[in-house]
Scaffold this motif. Sequence first.
Motif, PDB file in Angstrom:
ATOM      1  N   ASP A 117       0.888  -1.276  -0.008  1.00  0.00           N
ATOM      2  CA  ASP A 117      -0.047   0.142   0.107  1.00  0.00           C
ATOM      3  C   ASP A 117       0.739   1.298  -0.195  1.00  0.00           C
ATOM      4  OD1 ASP A 117      -2.811  -0.793   0.306  1.00  0.00           O
ATOM      5  OD2 ASP A 117      -2.099  -1.813   1.891  1.00  0.00           O
ATOM      6  N   SER A 118       0.851   2.035  -1.091  1.00  0.00           N
ATOM      7  CA  SER A 118       1.817   3.176  -1.243  1.00  0.00           C
ATOM      8  C   SER A 118       3.224   2.748  -0.986  1.00  0.00           C
ATOM      9  CB  SER A 118       1.450   4.320  -0.421  1.00  0.00           C
ATOM     10  OG  SER A 118       0.298   4.130   0.283  1.00  0.00           O
ATOM     11  N   THR A 122       0.930  -3.803   4.033  1.00  0.00           N
ATOM     12  CA  THR A 122      -0.217  -4.072   4.897  1.00  0.00           C
ATOM     13  C   THR A 122      -0.239  -5.740   5.075  1.00  0.00           C
ATOM     14  OG1 THR A 122      -1.372  -2.076   4.323  1.00  0.00           O
ATOM     15  CG2 THR A 122      -2.607  -3.804   5.526  1.00  0.00           C
ATOM     16  N   ASN A 137      -0.945   3.303   8.818  1.00  0.00           N
ATOM     17  CA  ASN A 137      -1.621   4.301   9.250  1.00  0.00           C
ATOM     18  C   ASN A 137      -3.203   3.964   9.267  1.00  0.00           C
ATOM     19  OD1 ASN A 137      -2.690   5.029   6.708  1.00  0.00           O
ATOM     20  ND2 ASN A 137      -0.561   5.804   6.213  1.00  0.00           N
ATOM     21  N   GLU A 138      -3.942   4.939   9.655  1.00  0.00           N
ATOM     22  CA  GLU A 138      -5.331   4.936  10.060  1.00  0.00           C
ATOM     23  C   GLU A 138      -6.058   5.005   8.627  1.00  0.00           C
ATOM     24  OE1 GLU A 138      -7.297   4.404  12.673  1.00  0.00           O
ATOM     25  OE2 GLU A 138      -6.097   4.841  14.159  1.00  0.00           O
ATOM     26  N   GLU A 139      -5.492   5.631   7.426  1.00  0.00           N
ATOM     27  CA  GLU A 139      -6.107   5.647   6.503  1.00  0.00           C
ATOM     28  C   GLU A 139      -6.196   4.331   5.743  1.00  0.00           C
ATOM     29  OE1 GLU A 139      -5.075   7.693   2.184  1.00  0.00           O
ATOM     30  OE2 GLU A 139      -4.590   8.709   3.600  1.00  0.00           O
ATOM     31  N   ILE A 140      -4.899   3.649   5.747  1.00  0.00           N
ATOM     32  CA  ILE A 140      -4.892   2.394   5.253  1.00  0.00           C
ATOM     33  C   ILE A 140      -5.741   1.395   6.068  1.00  0.00           C
ATOM     34  CG2 ILE A 140      -3.318   0.396   4.624  1.00  0.00           C
ATOM     35  CD1 ILE A 140      -1.096   2.425   4.265  1.00  0.00           C
ATOM     36  N   LYS A 142      -8.464   1.960   7.745  1.00  0.00           N
ATOM     37  CA  LYS A 142      -9.872   2.175   7.223  1.00  0.00           C
ATOM     38  C   LYS A 142     -10.044   1.555   6.071  1.00  0.00           C
ATOM     39  CE  LYS A 142     -13.304   5.882   6.745  1.00  0.00           C
ATOM     40  NZ  LYS A 142     -13.398   7.032   6.404  1.00  0.00           N
ATOM     41  N   LYS A 143      -9.137   1.691   5.156  1.00  0.00           N
ATOM     42  CA  LYS A 143      -9.464   1.353   3.475  1.00  0.00           C
ATOM     43  C   LYS A 143      -9.664  -0.305   3.462  1.00  0.00           C
ATOM     44  CE  LYS A 143      -7.281   0.787  -0.739  1.00  0.00           C
ATOM     45  NZ  LYS A 143      -6.062   1.396  -1.624  1.00  0.00           N
ATOM     46  N   GLU A 146     -12.656  -1.622   5.267  1.00  0.00           N
ATOM     47  CA  GLU A 146     -13.912  -1.501   4.303  1.00  0.00           C
ATOM     48  C   GLU A 146     -13.872  -2.549   3.178  1.00  0.00           C
ATOM     49  OE1 GLU A 146     -13.722   2.700   3.016  1.00  0.00           O
ATOM     50  OE2 GLU A 146     -14.384   3.393   4.886  1.00  0.00           O
TER      51      GLU A 146
END
Length: 187
Positions: A117-118, A122, A137-140, A142-143, A146
């Motif tokens: 991821d970027s 992960t 991080n939180e952004e990854i 959360k993704k 989901e």
Amino acid sequence: LVARGFNQKEGIDYEDTFSPVVTTAAIRLMLTIAGFRKLLVHCLDVKTAFLAGDIDREIYVEPPAGFEEPDHVWKLRKALYGLKQAPKCWFEKMNQLFASIGFEPLKKERCIFKRRDSDSFTYLLVYVDDILVFAENEEIMKKVKEQLNGLFKMHDMGPVGRFLGMDFERSPDKSYFSVSQSQYIEE
């Protein structure tokens, strides 16, 4: 509804039932890496996991009490709790679905899945229907949650606190985890 798998006969009703699970050594290693790299670690539980597995042969079951009809049986379309091969069917389905969102199993530990991821990786650690998610991080995080929730219904337990009878506590600086099994021992 649960199949009466204890009536199944090897070689007739099923062939292979093996389904790997992540080892405790791998869990400890990943927690060490998470502390060193300050990764977020969250816990998820797949709801009714074994019902998602695809079966690779025709399987018929007797209807449960209250649903019987003379000379009728039910043909299963999916795996069912109680079937000897249900864990294997679930693991194969999970592998297929994880691959669809870019996760691939490690060669030496088939129950750890990774995805780039970027600029980071992960990881998913799987023990039957319990999953630990390791993200930068939180952004990854959360993704990934989901995406996983789009594959199957999940119970999100947030940052890991308890997993497989182990209690986890993270240091204030997030550099390490303490692991305890005192509640398991007391029980």
